[in-house]
Scaffold this motif. Structure first.
Motif, mmCIF file in Angstrom:
data_model
loop_
_atom_site.group_PDB
_atom_site.id
_atom_site.type_symbol
_atom_site.label_atom_id
_atom_site.label_comp_id
_atom_site.label_asym_id
_atom_site.label_seq_id
_atom_site.Cartn_x
_atom_site.Cartn_y
_atom_site.Cartn_z
ATOM 1 N N TRP A 66 0.807 -1.219 0.000
ATOM 2 C CA TRP A 66 0.000 0.000 0.000
ATOM 3 C C TRP A 66 0.842 1.272 0.000
ATOM 4 O O TRP A 66 0.289 2.379 0.039
ATOM 5 C CB TRP A 66 -0.948 0.005 1.196
ATOM 6 N N ASP A 67 2.144 1.154 -0.046
ATOM 7 C CA ASP A 67 2.980 2.356 -0.089
ATOM 8 C C ASP A 67 2.597 3.240 -1.269
ATOM 9 O O ASP A 67 2.442 4.454 -1.135
ATOM 10 C CB ASP A 67 4.460 1.978 -0.191
ATOM 11 N N GLU A 68 2.471 2.639 -2.428
ATOM 12 C CA GLU A 68 2.111 3.374 -3.633
ATOM 13 C C GLU A 68 1.296 2.457 -4.532
ATOM 14 O O GLU A 68 1.737 1.366 -4.882
ATOM 15 C CB GLU A 68 3.354 3.868 -4.352
ATOM 16 N N VAL A 69 0.095 2.909 -4.896
ATOM 17 C CA VAL A 69 -0.816 2.145 -5.744
ATOM 18 C C VAL A 69 -0.939 2.867 -7.084
ATOM 19 O O VAL A 69 -1.179 4.081 -7.119
ATOM 20 C CB VAL A 69 -2.198 2.004 -5.073
ATOM 21 N N PHE A 70 -0.758 2.125 -8.169
ATOM 22 C CA PHE A 70 -0.805 2.733 -9.504
ATOM 23 C C PHE A 70 -2.083 2.316 -10.237
ATOM 24 O O PHE A 70 -2.551 1.182 -10.103
ATOM 25 C CB PHE A 70 0.406 2.293 -10.335
ATOM 26 N N ARG A 71 -2.612 3.233 -10.997
ATOM 27 C CA ARG A 71 -3.749 2.967 -11.873
ATOM 28 C C ARG A 71 -3.438 3.554 -13.258
ATOM 29 O O ARG A 71 -2.868 4.638 -13.359
ATOM 30 C CB ARG A 71 -5.038 3.587 -11.314
ATOM 31 N N PHE A 72 -3.828 2.804 -14.288
ATOM 32 C CA PHE A 72 -3.577 3.233 -15.661
ATOM 33 C C PHE A 72 -4.897 3.237 -16.438
ATOM 34 O O PHE A 72 -5.735 2.354 -16.240
ATOM 35 C CB PHE A 72 -2.595 2.273 -16.354
ATOM 36 N N TYR A 73 -5.062 4.222 -17.327
ATOM 37 C CA TYR A 73 -6.243 4.236 -18.183
ATOM 38 C C TYR A 73 -5.965 5.100 -19.403
ATOM 39 O O TYR A 73 -5.041 5.932 -19.423
ATOM 40 C CB TYR A 73 -7.472 4.739 -17.418
ATOM 41 N N ASP A 74 -6.765 4.881 -20.436
ATOM 42 C CA ASP A 74 -6.659 5.634 -21.680
ATOM 43 C C ASP A 74 -7.546 6.873 -21.573
ATOM 44 O O ASP A 74 -8.780 6.765 -21.536
ATOM 45 C CB ASP A 74 -7.080 4.754 -22.861
#
Length: 633
Positions: free
Chosen positions: A90-98
């Motif tokens: 949970w230190d850093e959570v990434f999310r990707f989207y167009d």
């Protein structure tokens, strides 16, 4: 399972205005928000936190298919953390989207500290549709909350549809799990339950049909390296709005189907490879060997994201391709010879064995060849250098979608059993009175075992093969001396892989006055470590995948010695394996036979003691000392 109309596809209706303006859709009417105050942890979970390292307080999932074929997904996750590995995730959570086709919003991201205070997580919007959510500070006893929603403004690339799966139990405890699926008219949902009979609540809300599972106090499911894939052992629901496989077949056919007009390079290559082939089977073998062995696996990094098969010229130039490329190439080569062949896509066994409802859930492509009698031969040119007509166990028994018809064709790939993955060893040698055992051995391997040898050795010179094989064989027998290890047909994919060597086991037996205690050095000896080293299991166990070990020793006895208590025979059998061994004396020789069949399958928690008993019986039989006594003068 909910029924659905028997039509090829469902056309979406008028576009939503929020879709036109790329705005977030409100899905809370289907599943009203559950707040942190509703699931706030108490001291009762301290014991679970110390056992599991983490406890999920809330997992709230919503998936909505709108009338225009677009989808909204919302997830609300609250968890109390204790173990270091849970905190670090949970230190850093990434999310990707167009950004052109979707909108991703982080609605809530907080850290709740043990003293009752709270901190907002830091959201960093990065280029190319990436969001980084940084949670701080994290230490044992904190609770984290992440609430997010992703709206897609174009339908799925395959069709206006929605498909997926959701687990109804996790590997760690969950106080409340809510899963909501809403489908607008004109679409209809079909679903299947696996490992559970927990039907959802269902209601009509406007033009949407809503399905919801709301479960509480779910225990964790302990996992380790021997636990089967979750789809095979814990509850989950599979859902789709597709009524058949036609859109899926059409989608993959566009990417994988070779051109109807076979390129000139392929025509010439096919003719060159089969010039000396006398029969159809010889032609299939020659073309398979080229696609499997000569064309190496992989792609250049700049082509990894390319979904279509590689351009023929590029592929032949660097002799490289992934499963899609190799399968498409082999089909083209076969078709030029007038041999019926099709590309088939499947989800390999490592991802679970239960078939899915219609959806694009495949990770591998292989080839299905049909002969003049209509008999199908399955070939995997990307599965490794398999012996011709053998198939990796990772493919066997799995559901495949053939791309030969507009609607596709579902077929189950045959499963060959342990005899299709075999290690057979024949040994002949001499036991000396000083307790040393010297013997020559010839080993033949098929299936996955043969493929693994080829992967390690096929492109190496004889010196490397000899040196490395010597180390590999000696590693399983302490003190063994290996001489003249040699592969005989490593590069011939039409035959099993065979090798021979001479082996000396110094002081292998134990001598007590006029008695010698001799233990047969079986190949693939059974071991208790890791599989059945505990008295009980709280989760299912994946039994060893199918393989057959068959072993035969003909041993010349020391002068004056004979076997005591022979002949000896043992047979054990259970749902997951078969074991048989026999030892007898013949013409001053000890004749030892042993065959072990691992049958694969899943050992449920309540079956564990039966499997444990079987495995321990086999282990003791493997470790049995043969008593040799000196005849009195």
């Amino acid at each position: 399972m909910n029924s659905s109309p028997n039509v090829t596809s469902v056309k979406p209706r008028r576009k939503l205005w929020r879709t036109r303006f790329k705005l977030a859709r409100n899905v809370l009417p289907f599943a009203p928000r559950i707040s942190y105050a509703d699931v706030i942890p108490d001291s009762a979970i301290d014991g679970e936190l110390q056992h599991w390292g983490e406890v999920i307080l809330l997992s709230d999932l919503v998936a909505v298919l709108h009338r225009d074929g677009t989808i909204t997904r919302r997830a609300h996750h609250i968890a109390s953390l204790h173990a270091n590995e849970s905190l670090s995730q949970w230190d850093e959570v990434f999310r990707f989207y167009d950004r052109q086709t979707a909108l991703h919003k982080i609605q809530t991201a907080k850290v709740y500290l043990p003293d009752g205070s709270q901190r907002k997580a830091r959201k960093v919007v990065q280029p190319y549709g990436q969001i980084a959510v940084q949670f701080y500070p994290l230490r044992p006893g904190v609770t984290v909350e992440l609430e997010e929603q992703q709206d897609f403004f174009t339908p799925d690339r395959i069709s206006a549809c929605m498909w997926g799966q959701e687990y109804l139990r996790y590997s760690i405890p969950c106080q409340r799990l809510r899963c909501t699926i809403a489908v607008a008219e004109p679409f209809e949902l079909q679903y299947e339950l696996h490992q559970t009979d927990q039907d959802p609540s269902s209601w009509k809300q406007g033009t949407y049909q809503v399905y919801q599972w709301d479960l509480q106090a779910l225990p964790g499911y302990e996992t380790d390296d021997a636990t089967p894939h979750p789809r095979d052992v814990i509850p989950w629901v599979d859902f789709t709005t597709l009524t058949n496989w036609e859109p899926i077949a059409k989608f993959y056919r566009q990417d994988l189907e070779p051109p109807s007009k076979i390129p000139v390079q392929i025509q010439k290559l096919s003719e060159d490879l089969t010039r000396e082939s006398d029969s159809t089977e010889d032609k299939i073998y020659s073309l398979y060997k080229y696609a499997s062995d000569d064309v190496r696996y992989g792609r250049h990094p700049n082509e990894l994201a390319l979904e279509k098969t590689r351009e023929v010229g590029s592929m032949l130039e660097d002799m490289r391709g992934d499963c899609k490329d190799k399968s498409s190439l082999l089909v083209s080569l076969l078709r030029h010879q007038g041999i019926e062949a099709e590309v088939a896509v499947l989800l390999t066994r490592a991802n679970g064995t239960i078939p899915f409802l219609p959806g694009a859930r495949f990770d591998h492509a292989i080839v299905c060849v049909t002969d003049e009698q209509g008999v199908r031969l399955w070939l995997d040119p990307a599965g490794g250098p398999m012996t011709f007509k053998d198939l990796p166990y990772n493919d066997q028994g799995m559901q495949a979608l053939l791309l030969n018809l507009p609607a596709g064709e579902l077929a189950t790939i045959p499963c060959g059993g342990p005899e299709s993955h075999q290690v057979h060893r024949q040994c002949e040698g001499k036991l000396s009175e000083d307790c040393s055992y010297e013997f020559g051995t010839n080993v033949s391997t098929t299936g996955d075992t043969a493929m693994e040898f080829r992967l390690r050795y096929i492109n190496r010179n004889e010196e490397y093969q000899s040196l490395t094989l010597e180390r590999e064989l000696a590693s399983s027998l302490t003190g063994a001396r290996i001489d003249a290890p040699l592969f005989h047909n490593l590069t011939d994919l039409s035959q099993p892989v065979t090798y021979s060597c001479k082996m000396t086991l110094d002081q292998w037996a134990r001598k007590i006055e006029d008695i010698i205690l001799f233990r047969v050095p079986w190949i693939g000896a059974m071991h208790t470590v890791a599989l059945v080293n505990v008295q009980k299991r709280n989760s299912a166990l994946q039994a060893p995948w199918p393989i057959r070990f068959s072993d035969q020793h003909r041993i010349e006895l020391p002068p004056g010695y004979h076997g005591y208590g022979l002949p000896y025979e043992q047979r054990f059998e259970c749902e997951w394996g078969r074991y048989e061994t026999s030892i007898y004396e013949e013409d001053s020789h000890l004749i030892c036979h042993r065959q072990v069949d691992h049958l694969g399958g899943i050992v449920r928690e309540e079956q564990y003691l039966d499997f444990k008993q079987y495995w321990e019986q086999c282990t003791r039989a493997d470790a049995l000392d043969v008593v040799l006594m000196k005849k009195p003068y």
